[in-house]
Each structure stands twice: as C-alpha cells, then as structure tokens.
Enzyme design. Sequence first.
Site, mmCIF file in Angstrom:
data_model
loop_
_atom_site.group_PDB
_atom_site.id
_atom_site.type_symbol
_atom_site.label_atom_id
_atom_site.label_comp_id
_atom_site.label_asym_id
_atom_site.label_seq_id
_atom_site.Cartn_x
_atom_site.Cartn_y
_atom_site.Cartn_z
ATOM 1 N N SER A 79 85.929 25.827 15.277
ATOM 2 C CA SER A 79 85.724 25.397 16.649
ATOM 3 C C SER A 79 84.415 24.628 16.742
ATOM 4 O O SER A 79 83.447 24.948 16.046
ATOM 5 C CB SER A 79 85.664 26.603 17.591
ATOM 6 O OG SER A 79 86.847 27.368 17.520
ATOM 7 N N THR A 136 85.924 26.903 21.268
ATOM 8 C CA THR A 136 85.440 25.900 22.208
ATOM 9 C C THR A 136 86.079 26.108 23.568
ATOM 10 O O THR A 136 85.482 25.769 24.596
ATOM 11 C CB THR A 136 85.718 24.492 21.687
ATOM 12 O OG1 THR A 136 85.315 24.411 20.320
ATOM 13 C CG2 THR A 136 84.951 23.449 22.487
ATOM 14 N N ALA A 137 87.281 26.662 23.592
ATOM 15 C CA ALA A 137 87.918 26.978 24.865
ATOM 16 C C ALA A 137 87.032 27.922 25.674
ATOM 17 O O ALA A 137 86.844 27.733 26.886
ATOM 18 C CB ALA A 137 89.291 27.605 24.620
ATOM 19 N N HIS A 174 96.586 26.168 21.861
ATOM 20 C CA HIS A 174 97.761 25.959 21.012
ATOM 21 C C HIS A 174 99.042 25.925 21.859
ATOM 22 O O HIS A 174 99.054 25.432 22.975
ATOM 23 C CB HIS A 174 97.809 27.011 19.905
ATOM 24 C CG HIS A 174 96.575 27.044 19.053
ATOM 25 N ND1 HIS A 174 95.957 25.896 18.585
ATOM 26 C CD2 HIS A 174 95.822 28.085 18.601
ATOM 27 C CE1 HIS A 174 94.893 26.228 17.879
ATOM 28 N NE2 HIS A 174 94.786 27.545 17.869
#
Length: 283
Positions: A79, A136-137, A174
């Site tokens: 990430s 990163t989300a 995803h």
Amino acid sequence: MRSTGRQRRRPPRRRRVAANGPRTIHLAHSPDADDAFMFWALAAGRIDTGDRRYVHELGDIESLNRRALAGELEVTAVSLHAYAYLADRYALLAHGASIGDRYGPRIVARVPRPADPRAALGAGSLRIAVPGELTTAFLALKLYQPAARHIVVPFDQIEEYVAAGRAEAGLLIHEGQLTYADRGLHLWADLGEWWHDETGLPLPLGGNVVRRDLGDALMRDIARDLKASIQYGLAHRFVGMYVNAYTVDYGPTGRQAVAELLARAHGAGLLSAPVDVTFVAAT
C-alpha cells in the site's frame, strides 16, 4: 515513525546467490485481478528476464505490508500508506501502480446514504470495518473523516460483516467495490471520487517496491522486467479496474498524486514525518 504494534524480530536472512548462477528474486503480490494482470507474464515466462529468476509468493495486501516492514521481501506489492514506513529500506518502482482515476475505496452501509456521510462517520455512534490500518484505503478514510471509529476486518469479509450488523459501515477494496449491492448495502462515499474533487488528482492506492540493498543496477533490471510484464498484459488485457496508463508508469501526474497524498497525510498528523519518495524506473 509511528508504532505498528509489531513484535521485535530477528533481522531477515539474505538469500545467497551463486556467483555465476541465475539470480533468484522473491516477488510477492496479492492474488487480486490487478496484481495478476501485472505479474502474469513474469510468472508464465512470457518475457526474457536474462539471468533473473522470479519466485512468486501470494498474500493479502495487509500481510505483505507487514512483511515488508520486516524487510523480508526483495520485491513486493504494498500500500502507498505502508510505503511511508518503508522508504528508508525500499524504493518505489515506477511501474505497476494501482491508481484510481475518479474511483477508489468505497464506504458502504446497511442503511441508505445520509445527507452528510462525513458527519455521520464522525459522530462517534457507528463503527466502520476497514481492511487494515496500513492500507491506503484506511489513510484516505482518515483524511476524509479523522474522527471515524474503526475495526479491522479481513478485506474479503467486510461485506458480510456489515450485512450481518457487526459494524454499521464498511470500507471496501478490490472486488467488494463492485458487489456490495448484491448484499443489500448502500454506497455512502467513493473516496477516489472525493479525492479527485479535493485535489484534481487520481488516488494512488498501491505500488511495487524493491529493496534498496539489491543495488542500483539490479533494481533497474527488476524495473525493466516488471514494465515488460505490464506491457505484455496490456497487449493481452483481461482486466480493467485499476489498470490504466498509470500502471505502465506513474508519470508526472501519478508521481504528483503520491507526493500529495503523503504530504496531506503528514500535514494532518497521520504520518509523523515527511516521506522522501524514490522512484526506480526501467532504463
């Protein structure tokens, strides 16, 4: 550097390579469609890699983030959030980015979207299931609403977790970004769309890193192999989401997006120090 709650580990053992034999490089990535796209030609032997032999390992992105923090992996997908804690040991390969251009991780819930989702998330009365604190989300969520309360749930269980009422909202990455409506969940916010409205930039989510102790020449060779694998995939495309022009090379806009994301995270107190990003490109 912020503590990640990891226990101390012995320094990872470096793999020895025979002086005149092929160089074995252990490369780790997730089994998700965008990573499969990037690395398929390498795994299938469809490109010439000279004396470099790649051994592929699969793992979910949060596990790969944690393994990279321990320095276990020579080349791995991570990430961009995790890279903030890896920059001293790893360089960011200029090829293989997962970047959402006006789309990204999605916040969903069992109840319909409120008039102000950001305020609802910050009210403290609900919890949002997230796929990992190094994703990163999660970083984008904290930029969107720093006060959001969260619980960590494996990424592929978040939809079910929210649908069952174990959390009021979920942060999807995803395939979950496409299938949440099948479980009766409602979209509250697309963080890639929000990020673009805020910055005019795409949202960089993941990238590939190479361990600096491999040396400049080998790092460039690895970059060249990865770029060739991506180009082969583009010529035989089987996936579209998060696979775009930035995947071949971040380019000026992609590099700016990475810098902006990490700078804003530091400015918001989510990262303890500025991040010096080094890109290694194919020559």
